[in-house]
Structures are given as C-alpha cells and as structure tokens.
Design a protein around this motif. Sequence first.
Motif, PDB file in Angstrom:
ATOM      1  N   LYS A   2       0.822  -1.211   0.000  1.00  0.00           N
ATOM      2  CA  LYS A   2       0.000   0.000   0.000  1.00  0.00           C
ATOM      3  C   LYS A   2       0.850   1.251   0.000  1.00  0.00           C
ATOM      4  O   LYS A   2       0.580   2.220  -0.705  1.00  0.00           O
ATOM      5  CB  LYS A   2      -0.923  -0.014   1.217  1.00  0.00           C
ATOM      6  CG  LYS A   2      -1.906   1.145   1.224  1.00  0.00           C
ATOM      7  CD  LYS A   2      -2.852   1.021   2.404  1.00  0.00           C
ATOM      8  CE  LYS A   2      -3.831   2.182   2.388  1.00  0.00           C
ATOM      9  NZ  LYS A   2      -4.782   2.100   3.503  1.00  0.00           N
ATOM     10  N   SER A   3       1.922   1.258   0.811  1.00  0.00           N
ATOM     11  CA  SER A   3       2.786   2.436   0.874  1.00  0.00           C
ATOM     12  C   SER A   3       3.496   2.665  -0.445  1.00  0.00           C
ATOM     13  O   SER A   3       3.715   3.797  -0.865  1.00  0.00           O
ATOM     14  CB  SER A   3       3.808   2.270   2.008  1.00  0.00           C
ATOM     15  OG  SER A   3       4.620   1.138   1.774  1.00  0.00           O
ATOM     16  N   GLU A 124      -6.240  10.359   0.312  1.00  0.00           N
ATOM     17  CA  GLU A 124      -5.765   9.240   1.108  1.00  0.00           C
ATOM     18  C   GLU A 124      -6.082   9.494   2.583  1.00  0.00           C
ATOM     19  O   GLU A 124      -5.945  10.604   3.078  1.00  0.00           O
ATOM     20  CB  GLU A 124      -4.249   9.088   0.920  1.00  0.00           C
ATOM     21  CG  GLU A 124      -3.700   7.746   1.358  1.00  0.00           C
ATOM     22  CD  GLU A 124      -4.152   6.616   0.444  1.00  0.00           C
ATOM     23  OE1 GLU A 124      -4.234   5.492   0.939  1.00  0.00           O
ATOM     24  OE2 GLU A 124      -4.414   6.878  -0.747  1.00  0.00           O
ATOM     25  N   GLU A 127      -4.636   8.117   8.289  1.00  0.00           N
ATOM     26  CA  GLU A 127      -3.977   7.015   8.989  1.00  0.00           C
ATOM     27  C   GLU A 127      -2.781   6.467   8.230  1.00  0.00           C
ATOM     28  O   GLU A 127      -1.899   5.834   8.819  1.00  0.00           O
ATOM     29  CB  GLU A 127      -4.985   5.878   9.247  1.00  0.00           C
ATOM     30  CG  GLU A 127      -6.034   6.188  10.299  1.00  0.00           C
ATOM     31  CD  GLU A 127      -7.103   7.155   9.803  1.00  0.00           C
ATOM     32  OE1 GLU A 127      -7.183   7.362   8.573  1.00  0.00           O
ATOM     33  OE2 GLU A 127      -7.844   7.700  10.653  1.00  0.00           O
ATOM     34  N   SER A 128      -2.733   6.701   6.918  1.00  0.00           N
ATOM     35  CA  SER A 128      -1.639   6.158   6.113  1.00  0.00           C
ATOM     36  C   SER A 128      -0.384   7.019   6.157  1.00  0.00           C
ATOM     37  O   SER A 128       0.656   6.632   5.637  1.00  0.00           O
ATOM     38  CB  SER A 128      -2.093   6.008   4.660  1.00  0.00           C
ATOM     39  OG  SER A 128      -2.394   7.281   4.104  1.00  0.00           O
ATOM     40  N   GLN A 131       3.025   5.543   7.545  1.00  0.00           N
ATOM     41  CA  GLN A 131       3.777   4.643   6.670  1.00  0.00           C
ATOM     42  C   GLN A 131       4.648   5.424   5.691  1.00  0.00           C
ATOM     43  O   GLN A 131       5.811   5.068   5.454  1.00  0.00           O
ATOM     44  CB  GLN A 131       2.807   3.733   5.903  1.00  0.00           C
ATOM     45  CG  GLN A 131       1.963   2.851   6.798  1.00  0.00           C
ATOM     46  CD  GLN A 131       0.963   2.039   5.999  1.00  0.00           C
ATOM     47  OE1 GLN A 131       0.882   2.168   4.772  1.00  0.00           O
ATOM     48  NE2 GLN A 131       0.188   1.215   6.687  1.00  0.00           N
TER      49      GLN A 131
END
Length: 691
Positions: A2-3, A124, A127-128, A131
């Motif tokens: 995902k990152s 996005e 919370e991401s 990362q």
Amino acid sequence: MKSQAITIYCLMLYLATECSHPRSKTHIKDGDKLQGPEGKPKTERMQEKCHGPCTTSSNCSQPCVQHFRGEIGFICNGNKWQKSTETCTSLSVETLFMDLNNTSRFSVAAPFIPLHIVDYQAPEPIESVAQVIQMNCPLDYACIIDVVKSSEATSGNIAFIVKLLKNISTHLSDNVTQEKMKSYFKVANHILDKAVIPNWAFIPDKNAGSDLLQSVNWFARRFRIQNELEHITDELFIQTKGLHINHNTSERSFSFSMNVSNTTEGILGMIEVPRQELWKLPPNASEAIGIAFPTLGAVLKEAHLQNASLPRQVNGLVVSVILPERLKQILFTFEKINKSRNTRAQCVGWHSRKRRWDENVCETTLDTASKVKCWCNYTNVLMSFSILMSPMSVDNKVLDYITCIGLSVSILSLIVCLIIEATVWSRVVVTEISYMRHVCIVNIAVSLLTANVWFILGSNFNKKAQNYNWCVVVTFFSHFFYLSLFFWMLFQALLIVYGLLVVFRRMMKSCMMAIGFAIGYGCPLVIAVTTVAITVPGKGYMRHGACWLNWDNTKALLAFAIPALLIVAVNLVVVLVVAVNTQRPSIGSSRSQDVAIIIRISKNVATLTPLLGLTWGFGIATLIEGTSLIFHIIFALLNAFQGFFILLFGTIIDHKIRDALRMRMSSPKGRSKAAENASLSPTYGSKLMNC
C-alpha cells in the motif's frame, strides 16, 4: 504494498502537476495567500457570506475558495450572517509528499515553497501518513515540515495538522530523538502562532485543542534525555526542556519565559521538583521534561462546562510535565498575564479524559498581584497545569457591595451638605475666618463629589474594552480631585494658624480666596500634570486593568500618597497646637468670637483628618502583596463613606449651622438679629490690610 502504491501515485501526480503548472508560471489568486518568506502563517482567507434571507437561528454553508476542499458554515445572529464553522483544507496525505522527488527536498529548509493544490476526489486517509513518513524520512520526520509551514492556517488545515500530529504520536513514537522532537514541535508551532489562534474557534471538533495537548505530551514522554540539562526545542509558541533527576539530587527546577498574545514582555513559568519527592526515586537516573505553551490556553475548550456562556480564562502559561511514575506532587510558579489586583487566580490541572480543568488537583499556596504558586498532584491523566482567572469570588463581591452602597451614601451626603451650606450661607459667614471656613467645606465637598463621579466612570469603564487615552483622562481627574480634597484640608489648617497668630492685621476676603484656590486647586494641578508628564511616555501612568495610578512599575501612586499623608501629619500638628493655645485665658473679649470659630474649625479638622488619613493609610496597606482581606474591607468602608463623614463632622455637628438651619426653616424671610449684631460687632473693625 500500500505504501509503495501511495508513493508511485504521488510521483505520477507530481509529474502531471509539474507539466500542467510549471513553477515559474504559478499564479495565486487574491485570497489564496500562503506563507511568505518570513515564515509567518497567513490567515486572511475570507469567503463571501450567504446571500439568502437571514432569520434568527437559520444557517447556511458556502463552498471554500478554489483549490480548497470543504465548506464554510454561517449562522444568522442579529439579522447578520456570522461565520460558525470552517473545514477548508488544502492539506492531504498526497500534498504532504508531493515534492519528495524534487531536487530541493523538504528535509532541506527552503525560504518559500508554494503549494500546488489539486482537487482530489478521494484523498488518502490520514492514517496512512505514518507509513509514508517512515519510508521517506524515518530519522527526523523533516519531510513534512516545509509543506505544513507553507500552508495557510485555515481552520480546516489546523484540524488536519492536529490529526497528523496525533497519528505520529500514536504510530511513530518509538525511539524519539531530538531531531524528531524538533520536527514534531515545528509542525505544532505553526498552528499555535498567536496570529492563527482565532481560527481555532471555527473547527467543528471542539476537542482539537485537547487532542493536540495530549498528542504532544505523549510524544515527548517517549523522548530520552542525553545531557544533564537540555533545551530540547525552542519555538516561539512551544518550548521544551529536560533534566536528569535521581534520589540523591537536591531540589530541581526549570523555568520558561514566553510571549503571550497581548503582552510585549515574556511571561514566566517555573516547574520545581521538591526534595521530598526526589527521595522516592531509585538511585539510578530518571528524567523530567517540561513543555510550555503561551497560546494553547486560549484554544482548550472544556467539555460539560456548567455555564458555557462564562468560559474560564487561562491567565498564565500552560505547562506540561513528564515525570517518573513514583513522583506524585510538583510545585509550579506562574506569572499572571492579567495583573489586575482584582483578579484572583485558581490553580488547575487539565484532565485529559474529562477534557476540562480540574481545580481539585491543585492547591494555591501564594496568590499575589503578579504571580501564583501552585502545589499540584501529578498523574498520567493530569500532566498539564495552569492558572485560571477565577470567577468573581465572594470576597470581591463583598468589596463591590460595600463600595456601591458606600458611594451612593457618600454622593447623597455630599449633595445634602452642599444644599445645607447654600441654605445657611448668609447666616453663618459673618467674619472673614467663618467665611473661609465654609468656603473650605464647600470645596472639600465639591472635590470629593467630583472625584467620586470620576471613580464611577473609571470603574464602569474598566468593565468595557479599554481605550488608553480615555483611561488616562479618568485617572488624571481622579488623581486631581482626590488631591484637591486634601489640599483644602491643608488650607483649613493654615486658616487656624492664621486666626491664632494674626490679631491686628487682616487680609481681604478676595486675597484669602486667591490663596485658598491656589493651594486647593493649584498645587494638585501641578502635581497631577507633573505625574502625567513623567509617567505617560513610558506607559507607566496607570496600573493594569484599572484607571488609577500605577504602583507596581513606576510607583506613580506616590504622587498621591505622599502629599496626602504629609497633609495629614501637618493637620494633626496644627490641631495639637490649637489644643495647647486655647487652654490659655483669652487676651480680650474682642477675640472671643474668633477663638470660638477657630475651635469649631479645629474640631472639624481634628475629626476629619484622622478619618481621611486612616482611610488612605489602609489604602497604602492594600498595595502590599499578600495583604489580609480585612485591610481591603476596612479601606473600602472608610473610602466609600467619606462623603457621609464630611456631612456629619463638617456640617451637622456644628451647632451654629444647626441653629441657622432651624431659624431658616422656621422664618425663611426673617433675618437673624444675632447675625445683624455680629456684622456690626467691633471685633473685626480693625483696618484690613491690602493684599
């Protein structure tokens, strides 16, 4: 995976943006004002208000200006649309890392980096962000600093940054280094700037301030101090210091000095770890960390406040402390922002779970005009402390009631005094000395009456927004007329001396009047003007929060206290001289009337002088820090009832005035035979000397 996808997506988006919007041709519309080279956040963004009909309690919303997501909410209040909420944001996870592949990376400071904002249909989730930070700048978190600092501090962006910091403290608080602390606090400093504090009011989530405080405390808790005493971060609106402590160290402390929004000088705050608490520590080294916020107190919104219309105002720095768990108590010293002597302080701790100030965890050990000492209990949910401006206490209400009632009685008494003097004037002013005696009483009453009126104007004015020039005017006239009261008392004493010493040569009334007015109003005018000329240029004429002479800085109040107390001393000496001289037999019957008048004047002076002197003696005592409440109450009583004292001891107890008043009331058109005889008396038949 995902990152990696996020990184590839950001890179593609960056390339597309660079092709369609070259940096050299970027145009910023009016209103899209970003951060300038000075690094100062811009907050001027305004959206047009709703155009529909405005009825009470109705609301509407408008979209944000171009390149910002969100909306601005308005509510109708008083037939006008007023801004209530705002969620306009230009920041997102994508924009934070848009320029990572640029040759000028965000980890290298740039003086001015404009943002290229693109409307994203599905940004996005926040919370991401952890990362992506971990992948691109894991050592110092510096890759987000310049984008944040160059963003406009709208309410929406502030809310986004609070969530960003909360996310970092939750997921990236392992192995917190000084470099990470500095980056984290630079981001926090951006939204704590005093220029953007008003924008916090429009954030829909009223817990944003509490979330920020808790996030900062949690992140700092994971930091490990390397040196004995460290200045960890030193931003304008957030400072952090730390020191090593152990069982064998003596009492330890560290202090902060920071500018608050309405002050030009630094406000102090000190943290002290008591010796008895340090004994609880093990022999190996522990650490203590302190964090100070000068502006955060203005944005901490209390949940479940009983009276939401009266929010409790923070009156000092907000100071957080991180201590070993064994330590349970700590001592704070806070300098007051508002140093008004009527402002009492309440030591409090911020309860992170209840999201409100808790007054039960702290005890106020010292409360002076300028500083407060607090003894507080420390727990994991009570790590931040400050002082509040207490709601008006019972003590202050008592003083207000005494002053209000006393001034009413005083003003009414002075008006009655002047009416009585006007009624009996022609019947009691039969000689030069008696004439001047009543001139003195009238001017004493007029001076105090006018001073009381200016005092009321100043008191009511203090409750409103202060205008400096008007407050100077109020203070000047209050000072002038209170001084006039005392200088007319001095002239009364000089009149006594004149009546005793001068036997054969007398001054004309006009000459005595000129001397009286020169002393009664000329001397106070010289003192009042001189005080203004010396202290006003340095802003030291008035005290904080009151239209009255300054004491704490320039001691301008001495320009009233010294003349007043000296006059009290002189008058008391004169009264003693009269008491000794009037015990001797009179030289001749021709002086008997003079002696009688002098004795009446002396009784007046002997009564009023101690009362006025005692009044302002207690007034000086109230200036001493830590003075007992009883001194304030006695001063308020004596000061408020001065007009009644003048009526009672200057007019009513004088039997000549009572007789004249009785005669006037019984025979308003008749003229007293005694008055006629007195006017023909040879007592004052001697030649009057020319002035």
